[in-house]
Design a protein around this motif. Structure first.
Motif, PDB file in Angstrom:
ATOM      1  N   LYS A   1     -49.169 -17.966   7.768  1.00  0.00           N
ATOM      2  CA  LYS A   1     -48.642 -19.189   7.532  1.00  0.00           C
ATOM      3  C   LYS A   1     -48.931 -19.376   6.070  1.00  0.00           C
ATOM      4  N   ASP A   2     -48.263 -20.114   5.165  1.00  0.00           N
ATOM      5  CA  ASP A   2     -48.508 -20.696   3.849  1.00  0.00           C
ATOM      6  C   ASP A   2     -49.655 -21.261   4.031  1.00  0.00           C
ATOM      7  N   VAL A   3     -50.780 -21.238   3.122  1.00  0.00           N
ATOM      8  CA  VAL A   3     -51.881 -21.862   3.245  1.00  0.00           C
ATOM      9  C   VAL A   3     -51.771 -23.518   3.161  1.00  0.00           C
ATOM     10  N   SER A   4     -50.931 -23.826   2.295  1.00  0.00           N
ATOM     11  CA  SER A   4     -50.556 -25.249   2.055  1.00  0.00           C
ATOM     12  C   SER A   4     -50.138 -25.985   3.320  1.00  0.00           C
ATOM     13  N   THR A   5     -49.650 -25.110   4.162  1.00  0.00           N
ATOM     14  CA  THR A   5     -49.000 -26.127   5.466  1.00  0.00           C
ATOM     15  C   THR A   5     -50.015 -25.920   6.679  1.00  0.00           C
ATOM     16  N   LEU A   6     -51.421 -25.468   6.486  1.00  0.00           N
ATOM     17  CA  LEU A   6     -52.163 -25.205   7.665  1.00  0.00           C
ATOM     18  C   LEU A   6     -52.591 -26.748   7.637  1.00  0.00           C
ATOM     19  N   THR A   7     -52.997 -27.097   9.015  1.00  0.00           N
ATOM     20  CA  THR A   7     -53.416 -28.179   9.707  1.00  0.00           C
ATOM     21  C   THR A   7     -54.902 -28.459   9.405  1.00  0.00           C
ATOM     22  N   LYS A   8     -55.490 -29.503   9.621  1.00  0.00           N
ATOM     23  CA  LYS A   8     -56.784 -29.593   9.222  1.00  0.00           C
ATOM     24  C   LYS A   8     -57.727 -28.841  10.325  1.00  0.00           C
ATOM     25  N   ALA A   9     -57.240 -28.557  11.512  1.00  0.00           N
ATOM     26  CA  ALA A   9     -57.804 -27.765  12.655  1.00  0.00           C
ATOM     27  C   ALA A   9     -57.785 -26.351  11.929  1.00  0.00           C
ATOM     28  N   GLU A  10     -56.642 -25.987  11.760  1.00  0.00           N
ATOM     29  CA  GLU A  10     -56.202 -24.525  11.299  1.00  0.00           C
ATOM     30  C   GLU A  10     -57.078 -24.133  10.069  1.00  0.00           C
ATOM     31  N   ARG A  11     -57.280 -25.052   9.165  1.00  0.00           N
ATOM     32  CA  ARG A  11     -58.212 -24.807   7.887  1.00  0.00           C
ATOM     33  C   ARG A  11     -59.575 -24.723   8.737  1.00  0.00           C
ATOM     34  N   ARG A  12     -60.047 -25.486   9.507  1.00  0.00           N
ATOM     35  CA  ARG A  12     -61.371 -25.379  10.153  1.00  0.00           C
ATOM     36  C   ARG A  12     -61.803 -24.167  10.657  1.00  0.00           C
ATOM     37  N   ARG A  13     -60.697 -23.868  11.542  1.00  0.00           N
ATOM     38  CA  ARG A  13     -61.080 -22.530  12.311  1.00  0.00           C
ATOM     39  C   ARG A  13     -60.888 -21.298  11.489  1.00  0.00           C
ATOM     40  N   PHE A  14     -60.181 -21.124  10.371  1.00  0.00           N
ATOM     41  CA  PHE A  14     -60.104 -20.096   9.628  1.00  0.00           C
ATOM     42  C   PHE A  14     -61.466 -19.903   8.656  1.00  0.00           C
ATOM     43  N   VAL A  15     -61.869 -20.838   8.331  1.00  0.00           N
ATOM     44  CA  VAL A  15     -63.123 -21.033   7.498  1.00  0.00           C
ATOM     45  C   VAL A  15     -64.355 -20.702   8.521  1.00  0.00           C
ATOM     46  N   GLY A  16     -64.308 -21.331   9.767  1.00  0.00           N
ATOM     47  CA  GLY A  16     -65.331 -20.891  10.619  1.00  0.00           C
ATOM     48  C   GLY A  16     -65.266 -19.372  11.142  1.00  0.00           C
ATOM     49  N   ALA A  17     -64.226 -18.689  11.015  1.00  0.00           N
ATOM     50  CA  ALA A  17     -64.186 -17.185  11.419  1.00  0.00           C
ATOM     51  C   ALA A  17     -64.599 -16.462  10.623  1.00  0.00           C
ATOM     52  N   LEU A  18     -64.426 -17.064   8.864  1.00  0.00           N
ATOM     53  CA  LEU A  18     -64.817 -16.102   7.928  1.00  0.00           C
ATOM     54  C   LEU A  18     -66.319 -16.314   7.873  1.00  0.00           C
ATOM     55  N   LEU A  19     -66.745 -17.323   8.036  1.00  0.00           N
ATOM     56  CA  LEU A  19     -68.621 -17.658   8.092  1.00  0.00           C
ATOM     57  C   LEU A  19     -69.000 -16.975   9.067  1.00  0.00           C
TER      58      LEU A  19
END
Length: 288
Positions: free
Chosen positions: A6-24
């Motif tokens: 997805k376009d990063v600007s369309t991510l929900t708050k939960a999707e942002r949190r999960r993406f960052v969490g997986a990277l970390l």
């Protein structure tokens, strides 16, 4: 079933949190630093000897497609809902809009040393120390837009200039190729300085800091940039009727590029796969 990037600007708050969490998490496990090591190893320019696969070569696009897939698989082993988002730099052009928000990648670096001090990848958070680098810097750095010598992100017309070229790549198959979609998208132009940086290359320089060299993977925005580059390859294929990767055959012994680039059916190091096998991603992922 194919998943969706997805376009990063369309991510929900939960999707942002999960993406960052997986990277970390893959950083914590030590997996992330292996991606940095690989990119440093394959950051080979025209002027160096040996095979070029990742940059300044026709395989720029399939090499980074496979690289992205490997990262995405690592993230999805942590959280199967996560995919790599893309950053459309022709639309989201502000240094304060997504992905430069506190809940995603954080913002620019401070003026004194370009150190990123906001967001989950700031060194002070204790989760993102740079251990694989071409310098001894341990903290993430950025200089969004270049304070002292400002440049602009590529525009839609810059992308269109690349997308309208119907040929994938042309001789001499390097950073000096004047025609061909690959080099126009990778962004090596004639002349010197900022005017010669187009598309992908200009984005790296606009971000600055860690994104300027072989260790650019240390900045997580690397993946969002290359997901958007990968999307352009898909769009180019659809526009021109899925033309094939070139060259189809390796350059002969009389060519300066003999043994230096990967042809369509040749193995693409460091993997046991070929550009031909990476041309179609539709069974793996699609773009929203």
């Amino acid at each position: 079933m194919a998943y969706t990037r997805k376009d990063v600007s369309t991510l929900t708050k939960a999707e942002r949190r999960r993406f960052v969490g997986a990277l970390l998490e893959i950083k914590r496990r030590g997996e992330y630093d292996e991606f940095v090591r690989i990119h440093i190893e394959y950051y080979v320019s025209d002027g160096e000897d040996g095979l070029r696969t990742a940059h300044m070569a026709p395989s720029f696009l399939p090499w980074h497609r496979r690289f992205l897939l490997d990262l995405e698989r690592a993230l999805r082993r942590v959280d199967s809902s996560v995919t790599v988002p893309y950053w459309d730099w022709t639309k989201n052009r502000s240094a304060t809009a997504a992905p430069w928000t506190a809940d995603l990648l954080g913002g620019t670096g401070r003026p004194s040393d370009q150190r990123v001090t906001t967001g989950p990848f700031a060194h002070a958070e204790g989760n993102w120390t740079l251990t694989e680098n071409v310098t001894d810097t341990e903290f993430l750095t950025r200089d969004l837009g270049r304070r002292r010598d400002p440049i602009q992100l590529p525009t839609r017309s810059d992308l269109e200039w690349a997308l309208k070229d119907p040929v994938y790549d042309t001789a001499p198959w390097d950073s000096t190729a004047g025609k061909g979609f690959r080099n126009k998208l990778e962004g090596w132009g004639s002349g010197r300085g900022s005017a010669s940086w187009r598309n992908h290359n200009r984005v790296h320089r606009w971000v600055g800091g860690a994104m300027l060299g072989g260790a650019s993977v240390n900045d997580p925005v690397f993946w969002l940039v290359h997901a958007f580059v990968d999307l352009q390859w898909s769009r180019w294929q659809r526009r021109h009727g899925r033309p094939r990767y070139l060259p189809a055959e390796p350059p002969g012994r009389g060519s300066a590029q003999h043994g230096r680039i990967v042809a369509r059916h040749e193995r693409l190091p460091p993997w046991d796969t070929t550009p031909d096998e990476l041309e179609d991603h539709s069974r793996i992922y699609r773009y929203a």
